[in-house]
Each structure stands twice: as structure tokens, then as C-alpha cells.
Write an enzyme that holds these catalytic residues in place. Structure first.
Site, mmCIF file in Angstrom:
data_model
loop_
_atom_site.group_PDB
_atom_site.id
_atom_site.type_symbol
_atom_site.label_atom_id
_atom_site.label_comp_id
_atom_site.label_asym_id
_atom_site.label_seq_id
_atom_site.Cartn_x
_atom_site.Cartn_y
_atom_site.Cartn_z
ATOM 1 N N GLN A 104 -4.391 -5.002 7.064
ATOM 2 C CA GLN A 104 -5.375 -5.945 6.512
ATOM 3 C C GLN A 104 -5.279 -7.323 7.165
ATOM 4 O OE1 GLN A 104 -7.748 -5.018 4.567
ATOM 5 N NE2 GLN A 104 -6.971 -3.046 3.865
ATOM 6 N N CYS A 162 -4.831 2.395 -3.621
ATOM 7 C CA CYS A 162 -3.585 2.918 -3.011
ATOM 8 C C CYS A 162 -2.446 1.919 -3.169
ATOM 9 C CB CYS A 162 -3.787 3.273 -1.534
ATOM 10 S SG CYS A 162 -4.840 4.681 -1.287
ATOM 11 N N ASP A 208 3.210 -4.268 8.059
ATOM 12 C CA ASP A 208 2.001 -3.469 7.906
ATOM 13 C C ASP A 208 0.830 -4.441 8.056
ATOM 14 O OD1 ASP A 208 -0.295 -2.327 6.921
ATOM 15 O OD2 ASP A 208 0.627 -1.487 5.116
ATOM 16 N N LYS A 240 -10.372 -0.470 10.383
ATOM 17 C CA LYS A 240 -10.503 -1.671 9.538
ATOM 18 C C LYS A 240 -10.874 -2.888 10.368
ATOM 19 C CE LYS A 240 -7.139 0.035 6.199
ATOM 20 N NZ LYS A 240 -7.959 0.489 5.069
ATOM 21 N N HIS A 274 0.865 -1.178 0.000
ATOM 22 C CA HIS A 274 0.000 0.000 0.000
ATOM 23 C C HIS A 274 0.910 1.239 0.000
ATOM 24 C CE1 HIS A 274 -2.686 3.026 1.873
ATOM 25 N NE2 HIS A 274 -3.704 2.254 1.549
HETATM 26 C C1 LIG Z 1 -2.297 -2.692 3.709
HETATM 27 C C2 LIG Z 1 -2.615 -1.287 4.152
HETATM 28 N N1 LIG Z 1 -1.668 -0.538 4.707
HETATM 29 C C3 LIG Z 1 -1.898 0.702 5.128
HETATM 30 C C4 LIG Z 1 -3.137 1.275 4.995
HETATM 31 C C5 LIG Z 1 -3.352 2.655 5.485
HETATM 32 O O1 LIG Z 1 -4.226 2.639 6.579
HETATM 33 P P1 LIG Z 1 -4.777 3.988 7.206
HETATM 34 O O2 LIG Z 1 -5.341 4.781 6.062
HETATM 35 O O3 LIG Z 1 -5.821 3.533 8.161
HETATM 36 O O4 LIG Z 1 -3.638 4.665 7.856
HETATM 37 C C6 LIG Z 1 -4.160 0.545 4.405
HETATM 38 C C7 LIG Z 1 -5.492 1.148 4.173
HETATM 39 O O5 LIG Z 1 -6.186 0.802 3.254
HETATM 40 C C8 LIG Z 1 -3.898 -0.775 3.981
HETATM 41 O O6 LIG Z 1 -4.851 -1.524 3.425
#
Ligand SMILES: Cc1ncc(COP(=O)(O)O)c(C=O)c1O
Length: 413
Positions: free
Chosen positions: A210, A371, A207, A233, A130
Site C-alpha cells: 500500500q 484481510c 510490506d 495495486k 494484512h
Molecule cells: C498491506 C498489504 N499487504 C499485502 C497484500 C497482499 O497483496 P497481494 O494479494 O497482491 O499479494 C495486500 C493486499 O491487499 C495489502 O494491502
């Protein structure tokens, strides 16, 4: 087709009654919410916990001797301990509240990486990431002369392990990996990557945005150094997230943001910094967010992460079979292990058109690059349509998705 939920003993109807937002019509049709990877919905238990906090307990934390301030502090710090237990961290010193995954990664980039990176050093990420796990590293690389090295992915959407073994080396300073891909749903076998990184003495950030909503995460078993996730999430509020960091590392890192709460003493000549984890929490925190996140964790735990994972696996298998059976549909991302995400394209129909037609049918999916533009570039596509699932979804809803995709197909043929 809800029989499966009976065979697994998972009472999805009872679960759904906890989610008031699901019981509504969109464009005259019952809502089918298949966009939980972007943001999940909240159960009544979370909404009530936040309302109760504001109705009875709110004041600023840490600074007051009065009763409400103490209650708010207890709620906030109690939430931290709930998070600690949920991911099995050793100590609440290792749990830093952030605005979300993005802020957690930025914190590590600025406080852990930037001070030590030198020209020629390398940070490894994967081709699945992401943007939140790409751009912060690019920014510190620009500032320090270090280089960002993406580990390639395979056609199935798995991170190429052999390529990783070739890329990691004496200049690698950090491995930052998605635990689960938001664009494709790939579950990355992070344990294997961590084992190699450890042999090279390379710290690992995961990260987990998900992953945490869909499976048990134990940071001690994983043996990672940093783990990041977002409340929204996983049935919690927006604007709250978590950075887990190994205590010794967090201790060695300078604060990132300065202000109230992160200090012990301040004079014009010099300030001294607070203990962990408050050293990294400048300013008034999102107290209600932490309270809501703890309520979300209690809710998920009361159902059981393993039961959630098992039920969602059935949903994903069913959706994948049904989507694949539609002539012209191509599933993007066919990794051996996947979680809760079906990304697809439909020949001759732009993903945005699919999304719009599905919305008319009451079916909410996400369309776009999610993203994760490098993933789209890898598959040479501008976007995908992505249905993402949570434990409150049903097989009937997947039938509605399939019917709506078929309708989109017929409108364009
Ligand atoms: C794999 C992953 N990393 C990071 C993020 C960023 O999360 P946040 O926007 O809640 O900071 C997301 C959000 O879609 C994501 O799916």
C-alpha cells in the site's frame, strides 16, 4: 468541487482520460471507483503495452536463440531494471519477480526464516498487518517452534513504538512491518523502527503493497533488507509483484521453489542453482505481467510520485472532513500520517449494507475485514466500510460518496 486540482496544477481530467474503465455507468450512474487499495485500475498505456507485447514479441524467455525469445527476454529483463530504478535498488540481482506481495513474503518466510529459526526465536510483526504478513510467519513458527510477537497498536491506529522497543531483543530474528496499513491507511514511520532493528542486528522486511502506489520508495534510503509489493495495486497487472532483497541476504538463501530457469545444471544426483535473481524464479515467469508493470511504473513516474502523493493527500483530507461531518460516522484509524484510505463505520448500519447501497449509487467501496482481522478485533468491530483513493479520483467523486452515505443513513433511520 474540482477547483483544488486546478490549484495544485494536477490535471485529473487528463489523467482520467487514460483510464477507459472509469468512463462507464454502474447501475445507471457514473462509476465512482473508490476501491484502489484492493486493486487499482490500469491506464491505456499499460493495457497497450501488454497487448503490444502479445501481438509482436511473445515467446518464452531466457532459453531461445530466436528473435522473439530474445525480444521477450529483453522486455522481461528490461522491466526488472525499470523496477530497480523505481525503488533505487543497487542491482537487478536484488529484484525478484513474484506473483505479488503475498508470494514475496512467503518466499522470505520459507527461504530466509525457516532454515535459521529455532525454538525460542521470535519474529516481530505489528497489530496492523494484512494477513499476508501474518500467516506465512505463523506457518514457519509452527514448523520451527519460533514465536510470533505482534507489536500492539494505539487507538489511533499507530504502531506503538515504545512497545516495540520493549519487545525487540536477543531472540528477535526478523521484524516484518507494513509500510502503509491497508485497513486504516496508517503510514508507519518505518525509518524509526528500522534504526532500532539495526542496532539490534535484526533484519527488516517491509510490506510495501500500500506504500509503493502512493509515495516515492527508496530501498537504499530506507535501509531495509526486504521490500515487497504488488503490480495490481499500482496500475499494473495482477499476478506480478516484486521481492526486493539485499543481495548478500538473497545470495545466502536457498531457493524456495524448484524447476526450470532456477538451475544451472541438473542431474539425478544433484542440481546446481542459477545466479540471482533467477535462483528464485522457477518456471516460466509472468512475462507480460512484468512488461505491464514496467509500463505502469513509467506511467506513474511520468506523472511524478510526489505530485500523486500531494494530490491524494488533498483527496484524503477532503474525504475525512466530509465523512466526519456526517452524524453517526466514525472514522476508524486516525493516525497522524495516513495515505489514501478512509475506513469508517456508520452507526446502526452494517458495513455490508453501506457497500450495497453505495453500489446502487454507482459508488464502489470495499466492506469487510480487509484481510486484517486482528485490526477489526482490536477495534471490536466485525468490519468497516473503506473508501480508498487513487490519483484518478476527484473531489466530485468524494461528494458522490458523501451523498450516498447520507442516503444509506436515511434509509436506516
Ligand atoms: C498491506 C498489504 N499487504 C499485502 C497484500 C497482499 O497483496 P497481494 O494479494 O497482491 O499479494 C495486500 C493486499 O491487499 C495489502 O494491502
Amino acid at each position: 468541487m474540482n477547483a483544488v486540482s486546478i490549484t495544485t496544477g494536477f490535471d485529473v481530467a487528463a489523467v482520467r482520460r487514460d483510464f477507459p474503465i472509469l468512463a462507464q455507468n454502474i447501475n445507471g450512474k457514473p462509476l465512482v471507483y473508490l476501491d484502489s487499495a484492493a486493486s487499482s485500475q490500469r491506464p491505456r498505456q499499460v493495457i497497450d503495452a501488454i497487448a503490444r507485447y502479445y501481438e509482436r514479441d511473445h515467446a518464452n524467455v531466457h532459453r531461445g536463440v530466436h528473435t522473439l525469445s530474445q525480444r521477450a527476454t529483453d522486455a522481461f529483463e528490461g522491466a526488472r531494471d525499470t523496477v530497480r530504478r523505481f525503488i533505487n535498488a543497487r542491482s537487478t540481482k536484488e529484484i525478484v519477480f513474484t506473483r505479488g506481495t503475498t508470494e514475496a513474503i512467503n518466499l522470505v518466510a520459507n527461504s530466509f526464516a525457516r532454515p535459521v529459526l529455532e525454538s525460542g526465536d521470535e519474529i516481530l510483526i505489528s497489530g496492523l498487518e494484512h494477513h499476508a504478513n501474518i500467516v506465512p510467519w505463523q506457518m514457519v513458527c509452527e514448523q520451527t517452534g519460533a514465536a510470533l510477537r505482534p507489536i500492539p497498536i494505539t487507538q489511533r491506529g499507530e504502531v506503538d513504538f515504545a512497545a516495540f522497543e520493549r519487545l525487540i531483543g536477543p531472540r528477535t530474528r526478523l521484524l516484518a512491518l507494513a509500510h502503509v496499513s491497508n485497513a486504516l491507511g496508517t503510514v508507519v514511520p518505518v525509518e524509526r523502527f528500522i534504526a532500532v532493528a539495526k542496532r539490534h542486528g535484526v533484519p527488516v522486511l517491509l510490506d510495501g503493497a500500500q506504500a509503493v502506489p502512493h509515495a516515492n520508495v527508496d530501498v537504499q534510503t530506507l535501509d531495509c533488507d526486504f521490500y515487497c509489493f504488488s503490480g495490481h495495486k499500482m496500475c499494473g497487472p495482477t499476478g506480478i509483484g516484486v521481492l526486493y532483497g539485499r543481495e548478500a541476504l538473497l545470495k545466502s538463501m536457498p531457493p524456495w521453489q524448484g524447476g526450470g530457469d532456477m538451475i544451472l545444471t541438473v542431474s539425478f544426483a544433484q542440481s546446481t542453482y542459477n545466479e540471482l535473481p533467477w535462483k528464485f524464479e522457477a518456471g516460466t515467469p509472468h512475462i507480460a505481467g512484468a512488461v505491464g508493470l514496467a509500463a505502469a511504473i513509467d506511467y506513474l513516474t511520468s506523472i511524478g510520485m510526489e505530485r500523486i502523493a500531494a494530490y491524494e493527500r488533498q483527496l484524503l483530507t477532503y474525504a475525512t472532513e466530509q465523512l466526519s461531518a456526517i452524524d453517526g460516522v466514525r472514522i476508524i484509524g486516525t493516525a497522524e500520517h495516513k495515505a489514501a484510505v478512509a475506513s469508517f463505520e456508520l452507526k446502526g448500519v452494517h458495513p455490508h449494507d453501506i457497500g450495497t447501497i453505495l453500489d446502487v449509487e454507482g459508488v464502489a467501496i470495499r466492506t469487510g475485514h480487509h484481510c486484517a482481522m486482528p485490526v477489526m478485533e482490536f477495534y471490536d468491530i466485525p468490519a468497516t466500510a473503506r473508501a480508498s483513493f487513487a490519483f484518478y479520483n476527484t473531489h466530485d467523486e468524494i461528494d458522490r460518496l458523501i451523498a450516498a452515505v447520507k442516503k444509506a443513513k436515511s434509509m436506516f433511520s
